[in-house]
Design a protein around this motif. Structure first.
Motif, PDB file in Angstrom:
ATOM      1  N   ALA A 165       0.813  -1.217   0.000  1.00  0.00           N
ATOM      2  CA  ALA A 165       0.000   0.000   0.000  1.00  0.00           C
ATOM      3  C   ALA A 165       0.848   1.270   0.000  1.00  0.00           C
ATOM      4  O   ALA A 165       0.304   2.367  -0.101  1.00  0.00           O
ATOM      5  CB  ALA A 165      -0.939   0.002   1.201  1.00  0.00           C
ATOM      6  N   GLY A 166       2.170   1.127   0.138  1.00  0.00           N
ATOM      7  CA  GLY A 166       3.052   2.283   0.002  1.00  0.00           C
ATOM      8  C   GLY A 166       3.765   2.740   1.250  1.00  0.00           C
ATOM      9  O   GLY A 166       4.579   3.667   1.194  1.00  0.00           O
ATOM     10  N   LEU A 167       3.475   2.125   2.401  1.00  0.00           N
ATOM     11  CA  LEU A 167       4.160   2.484   3.638  1.00  0.00           C
ATOM     12  C   LEU A 167       5.240   1.452   3.949  1.00  0.00           C
ATOM     13  O   LEU A 167       5.130   0.297   3.555  1.00  0.00           O
ATOM     14  CB  LEU A 167       3.167   2.551   4.805  1.00  0.00           C
ATOM     15  CG  LEU A 167       2.011   3.535   4.647  1.00  0.00           C
ATOM     16  CD1 LEU A 167       1.067   3.433   5.846  1.00  0.00           C
ATOM     17  CD2 LEU A 167       2.513   4.961   4.488  1.00  0.00           C
ATOM     18  N   THR A 168       6.264   1.859   4.641  1.00  0.00           N
ATOM     19  CA  THR A 168       7.315   0.928   5.057  1.00  0.00           C
ATOM     20  C   THR A 168       6.833   0.124   6.254  1.00  0.00           C
ATOM     21  O   THR A 168       6.304   0.687   7.215  1.00  0.00           O
ATOM     22  CB  THR A 168       8.595   1.697   5.444  1.00  0.00           C
ATOM     23  OG1 THR A 168       9.022   2.464   4.329  1.00  0.00           O
ATOM     24  CG2 THR A 168       9.689   0.742   5.860  1.00  0.00           C
ATOM     25  N   CYS A 169       6.991  -1.202   6.197  1.00  0.00           N
ATOM     26  CA  CYS A 169       6.544  -2.038   7.315  1.00  0.00           C
ATOM     27  C   CYS A 169       7.417  -3.279   7.403  1.00  0.00           C
ATOM     28  O   CYS A 169       7.715  -3.917   6.388  1.00  0.00           O
ATOM     29  CB  CYS A 169       5.079  -2.449   7.139  1.00  0.00           C
ATOM     30  SG  CYS A 169       4.355  -3.246   8.598  1.00  0.00           S
ATOM     31  N   GLU A 170       7.824  -3.617   8.622  1.00  0.00           N
ATOM     32  CA  GLU A 170       8.616  -4.823   8.850  1.00  0.00           C
ATOM     33  C   GLU A 170       8.151  -5.506  10.127  1.00  0.00           C
ATOM     34  O   GLU A 170       7.555  -4.871  11.008  1.00  0.00           O
ATOM     35  CB  GLU A 170      10.099  -4.485   8.945  1.00  0.00           C
ATOM     36  CG  GLU A 170      10.461  -3.615  10.135  1.00  0.00           C
ATOM     37  CD  GLU A 170      11.964  -3.434  10.297  1.00  0.00           C
ATOM     38  OE1 GLU A 170      12.731  -4.230   9.724  1.00  0.00           O
ATOM     39  OE2 GLU A 170      12.364  -2.486  11.012  1.00  0.00           O
ATOM     40  N   VAL A 171       8.431  -6.810  10.232  1.00  0.00           N
ATOM     41  CA  VAL A 171       8.114  -7.590  11.419  1.00  0.00           C
ATOM     42  C   VAL A 171       9.403  -7.847  12.186  1.00  0.00           C
ATOM     43  O   VAL A 171      10.415  -8.237  11.600  1.00  0.00           O
ATOM     44  CB  VAL A 171       7.443  -8.927  11.042  1.00  0.00           C
ATOM     45  CG1 VAL A 171       7.187  -9.770  12.286  1.00  0.00           C
ATOM     46  CG2 VAL A 171       6.135  -8.671  10.311  1.00  0.00           C
ATOM     47  N   VAL A 172       9.369  -7.595  13.491  1.00  0.00           N
ATOM     48  CA  VAL A 172      10.519  -7.848  14.354  1.00  0.00           C
ATOM     49  C   VAL A 172      10.086  -8.794  15.467  1.00  0.00           C
ATOM     50  O   VAL A 172       8.898  -8.912  15.783  1.00  0.00           O
ATOM     51  CB  VAL A 172      11.079  -6.538  14.944  1.00  0.00           C
ATOM     52  CG1 VAL A 172      11.527  -5.599  13.842  1.00  0.00           C
ATOM     53  CG2 VAL A 172      10.042  -5.848  15.833  1.00  0.00           C
ATOM     54  N   GLU A 173      11.049  -9.485  16.066  1.00  0.00           N
ATOM     55  CA  GLU A 173      10.732 -10.437  17.129  1.00  0.00           C
ATOM     56  C   GLU A 173      10.786  -9.817  18.522  1.00  0.00           C
ATOM     57  O   GLU A 173      10.040 -10.234  19.410  1.00  0.00           O
ATOM     58  CB  GLU A 173      11.701 -11.632  17.068  1.00  0.00           C
ATOM     59  CG  GLU A 173      11.532 -12.504  15.836  1.00  0.00           C
ATOM     60  CD  GLU A 173      12.391 -13.753  15.901  1.00  0.00           C
ATOM     61  OE1 GLU A 173      13.138 -13.910  16.900  1.00  0.00           O
ATOM     62  OE2 GLU A 173      12.317 -14.568  14.972  1.00  0.00           O
TER      63      GLU A 173
END
Length: 298
Positions: A165-173
């Protein structure tokens, strides 16, 4: 996936608008009176996404069939929202809070299946200028989601849709490091700009106020370390040094508009950690005292 957004301010409106433009069903959950007045769209003027309008649904009830409910109300509004909506009835989907602070995570897990609460963090300067109108001012909008084990796959799916969708997103533990890592940037910024009633550039150009910011950062890092978080204080200071001159915190904006600042949510965890573990938090306490006095004066 189908998304619900509780709170249609600068953060909720930005996330909801991005997802709606990408074609996902998005429903905004608002107070009953606000729901009657809100347009059936979100209009964004964004440094990251550009300018656009995207259609959304509006309700004042829980969206029980949503796959994800983003919680983007102010920390000062969370208790009312949870009690009004009986959030425990939302039993199957993910709840992703994007609130400032630390303590809201435990609060949500006390009223909702803990395994379905996936804490999030967003770095952005975004504000609602009118119902349905969002202005995203910062040259960045970065989201992190904390998920490990079985929940990680669901987090990755959300992150992929947000990124598309255009936003920066990441998964962290590491949940603690994610939350306290944001606090290392947010608390010094919010407390100094609100106390001085000036943007970040004015803090940087005043040596005494910059020393206060650095001291507050040190106290936040001590608090985070005491809670098991890994925080890179040099990286946080570099971001504060490089942020645009006109950067203003949401706390500063709330104070200047006569709204209740998120003082306990942002400063409270630092002070409580200092008292519990016996390290100095006097700068944070002093800044909170100045802000509380300004808030009391209206």
């Amino acid at each position: 996936m189908k998304y619900a957004v509780l709170g249609a301010g600068g953060v909720g409106g930005l996330v909801g608008g991005a997802l709606a433009r990408a074609g996902h069903p998005v429903t905004l959950i608002l107070q009953p009176e606000s729901a009657k007045r809100h347009p059936r769209y979100l209009s964004l003027r964004s440094q990251v996404l550009g300018e656009f309008k995207a259609p959304v649904a509006i309700t004042s009830q829980l969206v029980l069939d949503a796959d994800v409910m983003w919680i983007a109300v102010k920390a000062t509004q969370l208790d009312d929202a949870v009690s009004r909506l009986r959030i425990e009835q939302f039993a199957h989907g993910l709840v992703i809070p994007l609130l400032n602070g630390i303590d809201h995570v435990a609060k949500l897990r006390a009223t909702y299946p803990p395994e379905n609460v996936m804490p999030g963090s967003i770095r952005v300067e975004s504000e609602r200028t009118a119902p349905g109108e969002i202005s995203q001012l910062s040259p960045f909008a970065a989201i992190q989601l904390a998920a490990a084990g079985p929940a990680a796959a669901r987090g990755v799916q959300v992150a992929e849709e947000i990124s598309a969708a255009g936003l920066t997103c990441e998964v962290v533990e590491d949940e603690a490091s994610m939350l306290w890592g944001k606090m290392a940037f947010l608390a010094p910024l919010a407390l100094t700009t609100a106390a001085k009633s000036a943007p970040l550039g004015a803090i940087r150009s005043d040596k005494s106020w910059w020393r206060r910011l650095e001291s507050c950062l040190t106290e936040v890092c001590h608090a985070g370390h005491a809670q098991g978080a890994r925080i890179d204080s040099a990286e946080a200071l570099a971001r504060l040094t490089a942020a645009p001159e006109n950067t203003r915190s949401s706390m500063q904006k709330d104070l200047e508009a006569g709204r209740t600042p998120e003082l306990d949510a942002i400063g409270g965890p630092v002070v409580r950690a200092g008292r519990a573990h016996g390290f100095d938090v006097s700068t944070t306490e002093d800044l909170m005292t100045i802000i509380a006095a300004r808030a009391a004066q209206g």
